[in-house]
Structure formats: structure tokens, C-alpha cells
Design an enzyme around this catalytic site. Structure first.
Site, PDB file in Angstrom:
ATOM      1  N   ALA A   1      45.024  39.968  88.402  1.00  0.00           N
ATOM      2  CA  ALA A   1      46.408  39.855  88.333  1.00  0.00           C
ATOM      3  C   ALA A   1      46.920  41.347  87.971  1.00  0.00           C
ATOM      4  CB  ALA A   1      47.188  38.888  87.396  1.00  0.00           C
ATOM      5  N   LYS A   2      48.242  41.467  87.980  1.00  0.00           N
ATOM      6  CA  LYS A   2      48.986  42.924  87.532  1.00  0.00           C
ATOM      7  C   LYS A   2      50.319  42.664  87.426  1.00  0.00           C
ATOM      8  CE  LYS A   2      47.263  46.986  86.568  1.00  0.00           C
ATOM      9  NZ  LYS A   2      45.956  47.179  85.766  1.00  0.00           N
ATOM     10  N   GLY A   3      51.006  43.438  86.743  1.00  0.00           N
ATOM     11  CA  GLY A   3      52.505  43.237  86.163  1.00  0.00           C
ATOM     12  C   GLY A   3      53.068  44.799  86.302  1.00  0.00           C
TER      13      GLY A   3
END
Length: 436
Positions: free
Chosen positions: A103-105
Site C-alpha cells: 500500500a502507499k499513501g
């Protein structure tokens, strides 16, 4: 392609497909993130103004376990960048065999223009915005560019307030006092140092007195510099947004790190405002090293004639436009996606060994996993245990990548790493099947 990290990631996958034992149908599934959330974040700033920020959270693949990935605050954050970084996290966690997906934000902002209160308000608003996506068994954020343990503390507190009790394992990279683990802050840089040493062993070369140029002197670059300097390598150049410092005899890494950690810029350091005198530094080192460094450009740093180039800043810095000017004999990718596929092909033709990002900078996610495990057990480990487990896991992944490269005649280490990561992720998909 250099301008689109997601296309760059897909091209890296495509290069590996012919060598990976992966069903084509599953391979096509692996090219698409499961979901991406865009959030709008109105924040009242200390100035009294209300500014509306945009943020993202991409969850790329969960076949191997909960999503895992950092959160970055930067003006260049975009949906495509976040999705590319989430994809790279998927392959990274698979390569080092962690029970995670990727994931990444990110939030589009310029942190330097925000006060500490502004950053706290923005972090809490962003956390509320993605709160329904994250959780200790669902998606576990961590620090990334321009975020740190304090950011993670705010995220953990915001999530915990909604849950009605403390949930330390919802994020990793926290301060020690609220469930963080020793060794997490320097973990990525330590991993870069370990794989650089392992690369030199593999190439049967001596790291002692090898010349190293590091683009980027943030958390990752500075820790890699310190540890490689302790191993005897000569850090001859490094940089930040203000410019680069170069000294063929080796930079005073300790003095430079002290200057930067106090809020200074490399440009100021080169100008000599806050450096120890040359006589003091020579005396401290037996009189053998460190004249005053020269100021060079960030672009020039990439083309220095060194044994190792470590890009530790942002993606897309080694491209078709500058790859012909690169003179490093090896590259260790501390940043995510620093090399475009077009540049990769040139480096492969020239027999320049490139340790890919999904291996070289995996130290951070490895120690994040160890922190998450400790939180779940409600039991903490000493620094020695954390560092030993980091070295064991990243060393195993390095050895497996080398074996894949040597035994199967693959064109480069990136392709070897991708075949392992893609096969492991695809195997998880095969076992789990399709729902419904």
C-alpha cells in the site's frame, strides 16, 4: 516514462514476465491496484486560513496479507505516484518474504510551509479520511518522505480515539514510548548498507576505501552514509535540495549529519558556516582525511566516477537523458523507482550491477514488520535482536536474488528480484482463487 512512475513499474514487471513462472491471467491481475481512495482534507491553519488539501491511499494487493506501506507529504504526490509506490511495496514485501501486501499513501503539500500545529491537524484529518481503510489486520501505514515517528504518533492517536482504546499496531515507525521498536528509524539506511556490503562480497571487491556518492541526505541517505563510512568506505559526495558536497578524499559524515540534523542545508555546510576547522577535523582523523568539500550540482553528483552510486532521494532520477554520463560501477537503489526502464537497459548492456529498490531499501518494511509483531505480542525486543533479524532477512533475500540471477541466466538483478516477487504473489493468488 520517467514522468510516470506507474508506467515505469509496469514496464519493470513486463521485463520480468518472460522469466517468471506466472500464469498470464494472474500476471494481468497483478498490474492493477485493488483500490485507491482520494480524500479531500480541509484544514484550519495557524494563520487562520482554511486550506483544502488532497490525499490518497492506494491498496495494491492483499493476497499475501494485510496491506503495508508508508505515507508521504510532498508537493509532487499524485494518484499515479501513490499507486506505483504501492505496487513496489507489494513486490518488496514478497521479495523479502513478509506476510504483507503493498500500500502507499500521500498528501499533496509543502511541509516546509506548515507549522507543527498545521502538520498535526493535516495528519489527523488525513487519518480520519482513510480511517475506514486502515487497521492492524487490514492496512498498516508507516513513515515515508517528510513524515516521521511524530506523524505516526498522531495517526495512531487519531485511530485509537475512534476505537476507544489504544491500537499501537495500526501504524509502525512510532516513537519508542508508544510501541515503536529500536532500530526502526535507521532501518532503511542500515539495509542499504548491508546490501552494499553483500554486493561487494559477491563481486569479490573490497568495500574498504571504496568511493560512494549518495544522492539525498535525509533519513535513509544519512544513515547509509554513516554505516558505510564506519565500514571503511569513503563517502565522497552527498546532496539535498540545496545542492551537493563533494570531496574526493571523503566527507566528514559525522559533522555533516550533525549540521543537517540541526536543520542546516548542505549548501550552508559547503560554504563553511558551521563546519569544524580543517585542522580540527584532520587531527580527529589522524591527519589523513577531509579537506574542505566543493559545491557541485545534484545532476553532477549522479555522474561522478565512483565505485557505488546510491540514489536516496526521489524516483525517476536516472533516465535515458543522463544514463550515458553515469560512471559509477555499481548502483544501489535506496530510493523507490530512481531508475527508468530505458536507463536500466543501458546499464544492463554496460554490465553495471544495479541492486533494485525492492531489495535495497527493504530494511524499513522488515523492521516495520518486526515492530508490528512485537505490538501484537505486547512484548518488546532489544536493538540487537531487531538488527540481527533485519540482517538475516535482507541477507536471505539478497542471496535468493543472486541465486536466481546466476542460476537462471537472467539479464540483471532487478529482473531476478521481480521474478521471485511476482512468483510468490502469483502463487498466493493461485491458492486463494477468485471470490466469489
Amino acid at each position: 516514462m520517467a514522468d510516470d512512475p506507474f508506467e515505469n513499474m509496469l514496464a519493470q514487471m513486463d521485463r520480468a514476465e518472460e522469466y517468471a513462472d506466472v500464469d498470464h491471467g494472474i500476471f494481468e491481475r497483478l498490474k492493477h491496484p485493488e483500490r485507491t481512495l482520494k480524500v479531500t482534507l480541509p484544514v484550519e491553519l495557524d494563520s487562520g486560513d482554511v486550506e483544502v488539501f488532497e490525499g490518497y491511499r492506494c491498496q495494491f494487493d492483499s493476497a499475501r496479507g494485510p496491506f503495508k506501506g508508508g505515507v508521504r507529504f510532498h508537493p509532487t504526490v499524485s494518484q499515479r505516484e501513490v499507486e506505483a509506490l504501492a505496487g513496489w511495496m507489494t513486490w518488496k514485501t514478497a521479495l523479502v518474504d513478509l506476510p504483507y501486501g503493498g500500500a502507499k499513501g500521500g498528501v499533496i503539500c509543502e511541509p516546509k510551509d506548515l507549522t507543527q500545529n498545521d502538520l498535526e491537524s493535516l495528519t489527523r484529518r488525513y487519518t480520519e479520511g482513510i480511517r475506514r481503510m486502515i487497521g492492524p489486520e487490514t492496512d498498516v501505514p508507516a513513515p515515508d518522505m517528510n513524515t516521521n515517528p511524530q506523524t505516526m504518533a498522531w495517526m495512531m492517536d487519531t485511530y485509537s480515539m475512534y476505537e476507544g482504546h489504544s491500537v499501537p499496531q495500526v501504524v509502525t515507525g512510532k516513537p519508542l514510548e508508544i510501541g515503536g521498536t529500536p532500530g526502526r528509524v535507521e532501518a532503511t539506511g542500515r539495509g542499504v548498507s548491508i546490501v552494499t556490503e553483500r554486493l561487494f562480497e559477491y563481486l569479490d571487491r573490497d568495500l574498504s576505501d571504496a568511493t560512494v556518492a549518495i544522492q539525498g541526505f535525509g533519513n535513509v541517505g544519512s544513515n547509509a552514509a554513516r554505516l558505510l563510512d564506519e565500514s571503511g568506505a569513503r563517502i565522497v559526495a552527498t546532496s539535498d535540495v540545496s545542492g551537493a558536497a563533494y570531496d574526493p578524499d571523503g566527507l566528514d559524515v559525522g559533522a555533516l549529519a550533525a549540521h543537517v540534523s540541526a536543520g542546516g542545508l548542505i549548501e550552508e555546510y559547503v560554504a563553511g558556516d558551521l563546519r569544524a576547522s580543517p585542522d580540527d577535523r584532520r587531527a580527529a582523523d589522524g591527519g589523513t582525511r577531509w579537506d574542505d568539500p566543493d559545491a557541485i550540482g545534484n545532476d553532477e553528483l549522479l555522474t561522478l566516477d565512483v565505485d557505488v552510486l546510491i540514489p536516496a532521494a526521489v524516483e525517476g532520477v536516472i533516465t535515458a537523458d543522463n544514463v550515458d554520463d553515469l560512471r559509477a560501477s555499481a548502483i544501489v537503489e535506496a530510493a523507490n523507482g530512481p531508475t527508468t526502464v530505458a536507463a536500466d537497459e543501458v546499464l544492463t548492456e554496460r554490465d553495471v550491477q544495479v541492486v533494485p529498490d525492492i531489495l535495497a531499501n527493504a530494511g524499513g518494511v522488515i523492521v516495520s514488520y518486526l515492530e508490528w509483531v512485537q505490538n501484537a505480542q505486547e512484548f518488546s525486543w532489544p536493538l540487537e535482536t531487531v538488527n540481527a533479524e533485519l540482517e538475516r532477512r535482507i541477507g536471505t533475500a539478497f542471496d535468493q536474488t543472486i541465486d536466481q540471477y546466476d542460476e537462471n541466466g537472467l539479464p540483471d538483478l532487478r529482473t531476478a528480484a521481480y521474478t521471485l516477487a511476482l512468483e510468490r504473489t502469483a502463487s498466493a493468488h493461485e491458492y486463494r482463487g477468485l471470490f466469489p
